[in-house]
Design an enzyme around this catalytic site. Sequence first.
Site, PDB file in Angstrom:
ATOM      1  N   LYS A  54     115.332  41.885  10.181  1.00 50.93           N
ATOM      2  CA  LYS A  54     115.920  42.437   8.957  1.00 50.93           C
ATOM      3  C   LYS A  54     115.128  42.109   7.684  1.00 50.93           C
ATOM      4  O   LYS A  54     115.193  42.855   6.707  1.00 50.93           O
ATOM      5  CB  LYS A  54     117.356  41.942   8.805  1.00 50.93           C
ATOM      6  CG  LYS A  54     118.343  42.559   9.780  1.00 50.93           C
ATOM      7  CD  LYS A  54     118.617  44.011   9.445  1.00 50.93           C
ATOM      8  CE  LYS A  54     119.769  44.570  10.253  1.00 50.93           C
ATOM      9  NZ  LYS A  54     120.074  45.970   9.884  1.00 50.93           N
ATOM     10  N   SER A 302     115.553  41.645  18.912  1.00 50.32           N
ATOM     11  CA  SER A 302     115.654  41.892  17.472  1.00 50.32           C
ATOM     12  C   SER A 302     116.198  40.727  16.665  1.00 50.32           C
ATOM     13  O   SER A 302     116.055  40.709  15.441  1.00 50.32           O
ATOM     14  CB  SER A 302     116.508  43.142  17.212  1.00 50.32           C
ATOM     15  OG  SER A 302     117.803  42.982  17.772  1.00 50.32           O
TER      16      SER A 302
END
Length: 414
Positions: A54, A302
Amino acid sequence: MTSTVTVEDIEAAHARVSSLVRRTPLWPSVTLAERLGVSVDLKCENLQRGGSFKVRGATNMLAVEGEGARGVIAASAGNHAQGVALAAREVGLPATIVMPSTAPLVKQAGTREYGATLELVDGSMVEAFARASRLAAERRLLYVPPFDHPAVVAGQGTLGLELLDQCPDAGTIVVPAGGGGLLAGIAVAVKARRPDVRVVGVQARAMAGIEASLEAGRVCLVDPAHTLADGVAVGGPSELTFGLLQEYVDDVVSVTEEEIGRAVVFLIERARLVVEGAGALAVAGLLAGRVEPRGHTLAVLSGGNIDVNRLGRLIERNLLFEGRQRKITVAAADVPGELARATSAVAAAGANVIELDHDLNTAELPMGVARLTMRIEMAGEGDAEHLVDRLLEYGLVRGTETDLATPAAAARSR
């Protein structure tokens, strides 16, 4: 920047974020390769600054839109929060993050450690998004969405450029997906340079908004639901990400909660990597056979921001599910040697007692008979299915109010 995203946008984003963002390793998985019959590498964004990918999108968004901003605000269940907080700290802007009160504690703590002010709201991400939007307008703050902005998608797409640079012969790239920012960004980058590479997204079945949208041919938002993959617990894609997914992504599949948990434990045991539920979606899709790997396959991990308490519960549940642990109740007479008799039978069966509760005051059993509740660890997957048969061979008998009983307890129960 236009209302869509191009590979040129992603290349520009790469130049902007490279000083802050780590080039995370591409880690080969021998175990997955043996199971799937193709080379498999893991892209370790769980080792990224902030614990997830992110920070890429947040850093690019602030570089593009942050000039003159009084501060930034975002709504997030955790990973986006930490990415925004870290990116804002690096450029000297105050950050406010709106989170559901149910967000994992590790993500709340991590966000605060990066200097952000946290506002917790009751409800789901729907309420968090609404609150953040109101505060952005009231306080004149720059709102940083988790995926619905070209600069954010372009920032996430820098991961796609890295993947091709690290593995020029990639055949399939498997990506976790929630709102579709990461999946869309990677797909745009990869297809521009290698249109032959398959890009596949994996969602949690509990909140498979992208899968539903692609089937319907329009954006469809699903209702909030609990999932181990809290990092992708959003209703579905935006119009921006949906259009990119339709054009560039080859397939999107979904996996169950059990399959997500299995992937998290697999990565701990086989790859020695701690990955959160959302971060393990790509591996879950491969292990469950939902994704067909073609050629050299890359699975994106992720994020790695998982609460330790949740991780412990998840591991225990998965071990039970796979038949490597089992809880068994045994009736034992309240006389010397009975506990030893029960545990010796377990040892003789090649198992190990890792937790034991001795309850002498249970209404279902006669006076003088205790209920033993044992959590038993087995050597291999599936061994728990045969545990009862082995214990019967080593002197225990079938119970009436319990799974098994010692002969002395069975005699008192007649």
